[in-house]
Design a protein around this motif. Structure first.
Motif, PDB file in Angstrom:
ATOM      1  N   LEU A  67       0.851  -1.189   0.000  1.00 48.19           N
ATOM      2  CA  LEU A  67       0.000   0.000   0.000  1.00 48.19           C
ATOM      3  C   LEU A  67       0.886   1.238   0.000  1.00 48.19           C
ATOM      4  CD1 LEU A  67      -2.726   1.601   0.672  1.00 48.19           C
ATOM      5  CD2 LEU A  67      -2.136   1.190   3.081  1.00 48.19           C
ATOM      6  N   THR A  68       0.468   2.267  -0.735  1.00 45.81           N
ATOM      7  CA  THR A  68       1.130   3.568  -0.638  1.00 45.81           C
ATOM      8  C   THR A  68       0.074   4.633  -0.358  1.00 45.81           C
ATOM      9  OG1 THR A  68       0.994   4.181  -3.001  1.00 45.81           O
ATOM     10  CG2 THR A  68       2.868   2.821  -2.313  1.00 45.81           C
ATOM     11  N   VAL A  69       0.436   5.598   0.468  1.00 41.23           N
ATOM     12  CA  VAL A  69      -0.498   6.663   0.859  1.00 41.23           C
ATOM     13  C   VAL A  69       0.174   8.012   0.659  1.00 41.23           C
ATOM     14  CG1 VAL A  69      -1.774   7.696   2.766  1.00 41.23           C
ATOM     15  CG2 VAL A  69      -1.708   5.208   2.522  1.00 41.23           C
ATOM     16  N   ASN A  70      -0.475   8.858  -0.126  1.00 36.66           N
ATOM     17  CA  ASN A  70       0.025  10.186  -0.461  1.00 36.66           C
ATOM     18  C   ASN A  70      -1.079  11.194  -0.137  1.00 36.66           C
ATOM     19  OD1 ASN A  70      -0.032  12.517  -2.422  1.00 36.66           O
ATOM     20  ND2 ASN A  70       1.930  11.679  -3.060  1.00 36.66           N
ATOM     21  N   ILE A  71      -0.769  12.216   0.670  1.00 35.02           N
ATOM     22  CA  ILE A  71      -1.814  13.134   1.134  1.00 35.02           C
ATOM     23  C   ILE A  71      -1.906  14.410   0.297  1.00 35.02           C
ATOM     24  CG2 ILE A  71      -1.544  12.234   3.477  1.00 35.02           C
ATOM     25  CD1 ILE A  71      -0.297  15.028   4.178  1.00 35.02           C
ATOM     26  N   GLY A  72      -1.447  14.351  -0.943  1.00 33.95           N
ATOM     27  CA  GLY A  72      -1.379  15.559  -1.770  1.00 33.95           C
ATOM     28  C   GLY A  72      -2.675  16.323  -1.898  1.00 33.95           C
ATOM     29  N   THR A  73      -3.764  15.655  -2.247  1.00 36.63           N
ATOM     30  CA  THR A  73      -5.071  16.323  -2.364  1.00 36.63           C
ATOM     31  C   THR A  73      -5.971  15.776  -1.265  1.00 36.63           C
ATOM     32  OG1 THR A  73      -5.631  14.732  -4.112  1.00 36.63           O
ATOM     33  CG2 THR A  73      -4.924  16.908  -4.812  1.00 36.63           C
ATOM     34  N   LEU A  74      -5.660  16.139  -0.056  1.00 37.43           N
ATOM     35  CA  LEU A  74      -6.301  15.580   1.122  1.00 37.43           C
ATOM     36  C   LEU A  74      -7.703  16.155   1.338  1.00 37.43           C
ATOM     37  CD1 LEU A  74      -5.655  13.653   3.524  1.00 37.43           C
ATOM     38  CD2 LEU A  74      -4.889  15.672   4.786  1.00 37.43           C
ATOM     39  N   SER A  75      -8.594  15.287   1.810  1.00 40.86           N
ATOM     40  CA  SER A  75      -9.925  15.702   2.255  1.00 40.86           C
ATOM     41  C   SER A  75     -10.331  14.775   3.387  1.00 40.86           C
ATOM     42  CB  SER A  75     -10.943  15.605   1.114  1.00 40.86           C
ATOM     43  OG  SER A  75     -11.203  14.247   0.805  1.00 40.86           O
ATOM     44  N   ASP A  77     -12.889  12.805   3.545  1.00 40.45           N
ATOM     45  CA  ASP A  77     -13.280  11.504   3.004  1.00 40.45           C
ATOM     46  C   ASP A  77     -12.056  10.667   2.632  1.00 40.45           C
ATOM     47  OD1 ASP A  77     -15.934  12.125   3.322  1.00 40.45           O
ATOM     48  OD2 ASP A  77     -16.254  12.709   1.232  1.00 40.45           O
ATOM     49  N   TRP A  78     -11.089  11.320   1.990  1.00 44.12           N
ATOM     50  CA  TRP A  78      -9.878  10.601   1.604  1.00 44.12           C
ATOM     51  C   TRP A  78      -9.111  10.139   2.844  1.00 44.12           C
ATOM     52  CZ3 TRP A  78      -6.698  10.391  -3.172  1.00 44.12           C
ATOM     53  CH2 TRP A  78      -7.487  10.526  -4.321  1.00 44.12           C
ATOM     54  N   LEU A  79      -9.050  10.973   3.861  1.00 49.42           N
ATOM     55  CA  LEU A  79      -8.347  10.601   5.085  1.00 49.42           C
ATOM     56  C   LEU A  79      -8.986   9.373   5.724  1.00 49.42           C
ATOM     57  CD1 LEU A  79      -6.214  11.013   7.236  1.00 49.42           C
ATOM     58  CD2 LEU A  79      -7.705  12.731   8.299  1.00 49.42           C
ATOM     59  N   ALA A  80     -10.299   9.314   5.713  1.00 53.61           N
ATOM     60  CA  ALA A  80     -10.989   8.143   6.266  1.00 53.61           C
ATOM     61  C   ALA A  80     -10.569   6.878   5.522  1.00 53.61           C
ATOM     62  CB  ALA A  80     -12.500   8.341   6.192  1.00 53.61           C
ATOM     63  N   THR A 106      -0.656  22.988   6.842  1.00 53.93           N
ATOM     64  CA  THR A 106      -1.890  23.289   7.579  1.00 53.93           C
ATOM     65  C   THR A 106      -2.044  22.336   8.763  1.00 53.93           C
ATOM     66  OG1 THR A 106      -3.304  21.751   6.325  1.00 53.93           O
ATOM     67  CG2 THR A 106      -3.029  23.986   5.425  1.00 53.93           C
ATOM     68  N   ALA A 107      -2.867  22.733   9.718  1.00 54.58           N
ATOM     69  CA  ALA A 107      -3.126  21.894  10.883  1.00 54.58           C
ATOM     70  C   ALA A 107      -3.801  20.586  10.475  1.00 54.58           C
ATOM     71  CB  ALA A 107      -3.997  22.653  11.884  1.00 54.58           C
ATOM     72  N   PHE A 108      -4.702  20.648   9.504  1.00 52.25           N
ATOM     73  CA  PHE A 108      -5.393  19.444   9.035  1.00 52.25           C
ATOM     74  C   PHE A 108      -4.400  18.407   8.528  1.00 52.25           C
ATOM     75  CE2 PHE A 108      -7.923  17.461   5.387  1.00 52.25           C
ATOM     76  CZ  PHE A 108      -8.535  16.524   6.202  1.00 52.25           C
ATOM     77  N   ARG A 109      -3.433  18.849   7.740  1.00 50.52           N
ATOM     78  CA  ARG A 109      -2.426  17.939   7.206  1.00 50.52           C
ATOM     79  C   ARG A 109      -1.524  17.397   8.310  1.00 50.52           C
ATOM     80  NH1 ARG A 109      -1.441  17.853   1.694  1.00 50.52           N
ATOM     81  NH2 ARG A 109      -2.971  19.046   0.538  1.00 50.52           N
ATOM     82  N   ARG A 110      -1.117  18.247   9.211  1.00 50.32           N
ATOM     83  CA  ARG A 110      -0.259  17.786  10.310  1.00 50.32           C
ATOM     84  C   ARG A 110      -0.956  16.724  11.143  1.00 50.32           C
ATOM     85  NH1 ARG A 110       0.863  23.369  10.351  1.00 50.32           N
ATOM     86  NH2 ARG A 110      -0.600  23.763  12.068  1.00 50.32           N
ATOM     87  N   GLN A 111      -2.204  16.960  11.461  1.00 55.15           N
ATOM     88  CA  GLN A 111      -2.958  16.000  12.263  1.00 55.15           C
ATOM     89  C   GLN A 111      -3.181  14.693  11.501  1.00 55.15           C
ATOM     90  OE1 GLN A 111      -6.432  18.311  13.160  1.00 55.15           O
ATOM     91  NE2 GLN A 111      -5.303  19.740  14.467  1.00 55.15           N
ATOM     92  N   ALA A 112      -3.409  14.792  10.205  1.00 54.82           N
ATOM     93  CA  ALA A 112      -3.611  13.593   9.388  1.00 54.82           C
ATOM     94  C   ALA A 112      -2.366  12.712   9.407  1.00 54.82           C
ATOM     95  CB  ALA A 112      -3.961  13.981   7.959  1.00 54.82           C
TER      96      ALA A 112
END
Length: 265
Positions: A67-75, A77-80, A106-112
């Protein structure tokens, strides 16, 4: 930290085995990278699956080879979906790679990223600015592009790798790879590479393919990918007239390279 010699035999075996087995790799990557990443995976002989929805991501991760996970276009729903997939992969004993794109922005990305790290990636791949921030240092980046030198991130990458029990790849003009004890550097590539979008995101997916055939050797899997990309970049640049022709020549190079030949800086 000790500098080690390149694991040439393992690198050659990894690329050959990918082409023989066509490992199934679940690539949760961003909208910008999907097409290039899928084409690169097919070029090396792997089987990519861009499965990210929460309703199926966990189920799919259980039977994928990696599995690979990339948070480039994070939302949200995608985080879930990412959390479901990484939890499932960990439970099933499947290795996974994290690409913390602009996590410092952003805080959202850091927390993710903090939540994803709880599921213990085998490899983390990022640029120098991303890795500086991840290791607790100050980064000059304002978005997805790195504004810091790889050398500045090396000490933090080593410390973070030891603390997390993972392998860290810091990519840039000269790539740096460490598991906290061992390290390698990779020269080569082309100045065109930063001018083609999704090059790093694509590398993360290919790293997943190498990890699929070397599940107990994340350092060697990451090393194979870093060396392959530098080599393919050099091959593509020989006849490229700009970033457009470099792009398709790079995919061709991934498909035709048989012997991975890392080059020291």
């Amino acid at each position: 930290m000790s500098e080690m010699s390149y694991p040439l035999a393992t690198m050659a075996t990894a690329l050959r085995t990918v082409r023989e087995r066509a490992p199934l790799v679940q690539c949760i990557t961003n909208f910008v990278a999907m097409n290039m990443a899928a084409n690169a995976m097919l070029a090396i002989g792997a089987s990519p699956a861009m499965v990210h929805a929460e309703e199926e991501a966990g189920e799919f991760a259980a039977f994928a080879d990696a599995l690979t996970v990339n948070i480039g276009t994070l939302s949200s729903d995608w985080l879930a979906g990412m959390l479901a997939a990484t939890a499932s992969a960990r439970q099933a004993g499947k290795p996974w790679v994290l690409d913390p794109v602009a996590h410092q922005a952003t805080a959202f990305r850091r927390q993710a990223v903090m939540r994803l790290l709880e599921h213990r990636p085998a490899v983390i791949r990022g640029n120098a600015s991303e890795m500086l921030a991840l290791s607790g240092s100050v980064s000059r980046a304002q978005g997805v592009d790195s504004r810091d030198a790889v050398e500045a991130a090396e000490a933090g990458a080593m410390r973070f790798a030891r603390e997390q029990g993972t392998v860290v790849a810091v990519t840039g003009e000269v790539d740096f790879l460490t598991d906290g004890e061992r390290s390698l550097r990779f020269a080569g590539g082309s100045p065109w590479m930063p001018r083609v979008t999704a090059m790093g995101c694509t590398q993360t997916c290919v790293m997943g393919a190498m990890l699929a055939v070397l599940p107990g050797q994340p350092f060697e899997a990451a090393a194979t990918t870093l060396a392959l990309f530098k080599q393919a970049g050099e091959c593509a640049a020989r006849d490229a007239e700009g970033p457009g022709s470099f792009h398709w020549r790079f995919i061709d190079a991934l498909a035709t390279i048989d012997d991975v030949q890392p080059r020291a800086p």
